[in-house]
Design a protein around this motif. Structure first.
Motif, PDB file in Angstrom:
ATOM      1  N   GLU A   1       1.792   6.397  -7.012  1.00 46.92           N
ATOM      2  CA  GLU A   1       0.746   7.221  -7.606  1.00 46.92           C
ATOM      3  C   GLU A   1       1.054   8.700  -7.400  1.00 46.92           C
ATOM      4  O   GLU A   1       0.935   9.505  -8.321  1.00 46.92           O
ATOM      5  CB  GLU A   1      -0.608   6.863  -6.994  1.00 46.92           C
ATOM      6  CG  GLU A   1      -1.730   7.676  -7.595  1.00 46.92           C
ATOM      7  CD  GLU A   1      -3.094   7.289  -7.040  1.00 46.92           C
ATOM      8  OE1 GLU A   1      -3.165   6.353  -6.218  1.00 46.92           O
ATOM      9  OE2 GLU A   1      -4.084   7.939  -7.433  1.00 46.92           O
TER      10      GLU A   1
ATOM     11  N   GLU B   1      -9.040   2.742  -2.288  1.00 43.59           N
ATOM     12  CA  GLU B   1      -9.360   3.203  -0.932  1.00 43.59           C
ATOM     13  C   GLU B   1     -10.848   3.354  -0.685  1.00 43.59           C
ATOM     14  O   GLU B   1     -11.295   4.342  -0.100  1.00 43.59           O
ATOM     15  CB  GLU B   1      -8.607   4.500  -0.641  1.00 43.59           C
ATOM     16  CG  GLU B   1      -7.107   4.283  -0.727  1.00 43.59           C
ATOM     17  CD  GLU B   1      -6.317   5.578  -0.611  1.00 43.59           C
ATOM     18  OE1 GLU B   1      -6.823   6.519  -0.014  1.00 43.59           O
ATOM     19  OE2 GLU B   1      -5.188   5.622  -1.150  1.00 43.59           O
TER      20      GLU B   1
ATOM     21  N   ARG C   1       0.820  -1.206   0.000  1.00 46.92           N
ATOM     22  CA  ARG C   1       0.000   0.000   0.000  1.00 46.92           C
ATOM     23  C   ARG C   1       0.859   1.264   0.000  1.00 46.92           C
ATOM     24  O   ARG C   1       0.610   2.208  -0.757  1.00 46.92           O
ATOM     25  CB  ARG C   1      -0.932   0.006   1.206  1.00 46.92           C
ATOM     26  CG  ARG C   1      -1.446   1.400   1.494  1.00 46.92           C
ATOM     27  CD  ARG C   1      -2.458   1.423   2.574  1.00 46.92           C
ATOM     28  NE  ARG C   1      -3.763   1.052   2.040  1.00 46.92           N
ATOM     29  CZ  ARG C   1      -4.856   1.000   2.771  1.00 46.92           C
ATOM     30  NH1 ARG C   1      -4.806   1.255   4.066  1.00 46.92           N
ATOM     31  NH2 ARG C   1      -6.006   0.704   2.212  1.00 46.92           N
TER      32      ARG C   1
ATOM     33  N   ARG D   1       6.689   3.868   1.219  1.00 48.71           N
ATOM     34  CA  ARG D   1       6.731   5.235   0.682  1.00 48.71           C
ATOM     35  C   ARG D   1       8.178   5.684   0.502  1.00 48.71           C
ATOM     36  O   ARG D   1       8.546   6.231  -0.536  1.00 48.71           O
ATOM     37  CB  ARG D   1       6.026   6.200   1.624  1.00 48.71           C
ATOM     38  CG  ARG D   1       4.593   5.846   1.932  1.00 48.71           C
ATOM     39  CD  ARG D   1       4.006   6.859   2.934  1.00 48.71           C
ATOM     40  NE  ARG D   1       3.267   7.884   2.242  1.00 48.71           N
ATOM     41  CZ  ARG D   1       1.944   7.840   2.059  1.00 48.71           C
ATOM     42  NH1 ARG D   1       1.256   6.817   2.513  1.00 48.71           N
ATOM     43  NH2 ARG D   1       1.332   8.789   1.410  1.00 48.71           N
TER      44      ARG D   1
ATOM     45  N   ARG E   1       0.758   3.924  -3.037  1.00 45.62           N
ATOM     46  CA  ARG E   1       0.342   5.317  -2.840  1.00 45.62           C
ATOM     47  C   ARG E   1       1.427   6.294  -3.280  1.00 45.62           C
ATOM     48  O   ARG E   1       1.153   7.294  -3.933  1.00 45.62           O
ATOM     49  CB  ARG E   1       0.022   5.562  -1.373  1.00 45.62           C
ATOM     50  CG  ARG E   1      -1.249   4.885  -0.966  1.00 45.62           C
ATOM     51  CD  ARG E   1      -1.801   5.542   0.274  1.00 45.62           C
ATOM     52  NE  ARG E   1      -3.055   4.908   0.642  1.00 45.62           N
ATOM     53  CZ  ARG E   1      -3.590   4.947   1.843  1.00 45.62           C
ATOM     54  NH1 ARG E   1      -2.975   5.599   2.813  1.00 45.62           N
ATOM     55  NH2 ARG E   1      -4.735   4.363   2.090  1.00 45.62           N
TER      56      ARG E   1
END
Lengths: 348, 348
Positions: free
Chosen positions: A94, B106, A87, A297, A91
């Motif tokens: 993106e 999400e 995830r 991240r 994220r």
DNA sequence: TTGAAAGCGTTACCAG
DNA sequence: CTGGTAACGCTTTCAA
């Protein structure tokens, strides 16, 4: 008869024609807005929007050599531990305008290498999570393309990894404080760098604190592997069990339960990862937690930076982020049971 | 000074030169082997192998309009329920020579639509898992590109979904057999088709069996949502609780535990999905299981077929796979408690 | 600031 | 069966 290919809906040429400018101007207006006169730019942008223009990634990649695509390769997509990593990576990918492709190596170094080679031509760089490859192979890939390691450190390769030294120290101190004198480490796959770090950290901290630790394994780093490992741990008779990861810890827990062994009454169990389920198994698991989503991240940010550097032929020193870990104490650890009366030797 | 782009390592031109043939021959030898003389073909293939030639996906995509890439979009990548789906899809994608890109919406219809639009230019088709989009939007996407729905059915759109009607019947019969007369359904997001099917199936089966069911919600389909939902269920006082999914069921379970309510002594809990953890929470969860990994594989097969059909301008009738579900009975359900003596009305 | 044109690596069509 | 050569859509010089 035209071939039955799906034509790219509306092309830059359509926009150029409609806007009454050259394709090069459209290209600039859309990707280097400052290189174009304000009114031209806005006109072009409006026309593009009106026509619903979307640049073809393939065409762009062909011209630039960059695909705006990142690959994340993992040994086991279904391990809940990786959910946060996926995830976080997705994220941030993106957020930085990238697409994330995913690959599962099934705990297999050969499959992992194949996956990397298969994906390589279509991506700008790799996120290798808990890689099972050898250092040599990793260095080889790293030389050929941008690579960021997650849960692994290799000299001169950019990486993000959780602090295992501090983490294992916390675990050992916790067990020692509870009065445990003998522990067992249930090892995962030898290819796991994290596993090796864990064993090294535990051995070293244990020595310092006078805790005896024995290593059993290797086992498959899954609940099934933990079932087997738990059986072996039982046979050994230590009062504390440290499992390679939570999956195995949960498996061991299950086995203890099935064998009527009380946790933490008879034996304490500690895991690593703090995965989904660690807080509601029975008893809840004491485990070493790390922030996987944040790691995902960070790893993407580092990888994106690497890709940019490569494009500019610059090269910073490789970053090495070591993220903090925290022992989450739950119900699976408790005071060491009073030692049984020693059986007279030879009385068997 | 040459631009700092990463050149595609070894191109078809290199192979052609080295093999002493035209690029078109190399192309054929590698992709349409039967259209080439045996010896030429083998020669070319050897040279290509020796040079380590890998076709550029971008160039190929530009020419053919096909990217050999499939997208899987999910409302919540971290829900363990989707792990099997991801793995199944990834494996089958690999098996069919495709790359799998992943997107997380999400739980948000708007984000899902954006994701699809963002990914669309770079992929051959979509796997929409538990889509939160409206039927209309789905039909719109389906008209523009190959789409396979997972966990959702929309007329005329290819899909793979678990049999909710049979599943909910099993759940209701199980509860009725245990003597329950009143149940609560803890609803998930209204956008969830599966959730709507579940409620419909439960209502209908309940009516048939004389079980009273009340719906509470909607709640966020997560453990946190389940915590809230559990609180509400407690207030209502039914003896059985059916949660939208296992995440919520586990949350409800936690809340019951915290409130000192016995499961299944005071209230029985049933979930959907049989996710990781459902078998080792306390008590283990009775839940409706379906084969997500198999669904992922089937969905990819269907999508690949759709892509091929599109290329040939053919169109079969859309397939609609309804996969079997199975109630896994564990410790969270038990006989309904004896009804408390009715309090005299008005005596409060 | 803009336009024209040369690639980027493949595929596919058309001759031969 | 093979070679030559247009596309494919975009970016990026190079000129104007």
């Amino acid at each position: 008869m035209p071939s039955a290919r799906r034509p790219h809906a509306v092309t830059i040429t359509d926009v150029a024609r409609e806007a009454g400018v050259a394709v090069s101007t459209v290209s600039r207006a859309l990707t280097n807005p400052d290189r174009v006169n304000v009114v031209t730019r806005e006109h072009v942008q409006q026309v593009a929007a009106r026509l619903g223009y979307r640049a073809s990634p393939a065409a762009r990649a062909l011209g630039t050599g960059r695909t705006a695509t990142l690959a994340l390769v993992l040994p086991d997509i279904t391990n809940p531990y990786f959910a946060g990593l996926i995830r976080g990576a997705e994220r941030q990918a993106e957020a930085t305008g990238h697409i994330l492709v995913i690959g599962d190596s099934e705990e297999n170094a050969r499959a992992e290498a194949r996956m990397v080679e298969r994906l390589a031509p279509g991506v700008d760089g790799f996120l290798l999570g808990s890689s099972r490859l050898t250092d040599a192979r990793i260095l080889q890939f790293d030389a050929a393309m941008p690579v960021v390691l997650v849960n692994r450190r290799v000299p001169a390769v950019t990486s993000v990894s959780p602090d295992q030294q501090g983490g294992t120290r916390q675990i050992v101190e916790h067990l020692v404080a509870l009065g445990h004198r003998r522990a067992i480490f249930l090892a995962g796959p030898p290819e796991s760098w994290l596993g090796r770090q864990r064993w090294a950290g535990i051995s070293s901290a244990a020595k310092k604190h006078g805790l005896k630790v024995k290593r059993l394994g290797p086992y498959h780093p899954s609940v099934e592997g933990g079932l087997l490992a738990g059986e072996a741990a039982l046979a050994d008779g230590a009062t504390a069990v440290i499992a390679h990861n939570d999956l195995m810890a949960i498996g061991a827990l299950k086995r203890m339960k099935a064998r009527g062994v009380s946790v933490p009454g008879d034996v304490s169990i500690v895991g690593f990862d703090d995965i989904f389920g660690a807080d509601f198994c029975d008893p809840p698991l004491t485990t070493l937690s790390d922030r996987t989503e944040q790691a995902g991240r960070s790893a993407v940010d580092l990888l994106v930076a690497l890709v940019r550097e490569q494009a500019r032929l610059e090269h910073d020193a490789p970053a090495d982020i070591v993220a903090p870990t925290q022992l989450v104490v739950r119900g699976s650890t408790g005071p060491a049971p009073a030692p049984p009366l020693p059986t007279t030797p030879g009385s068997s």
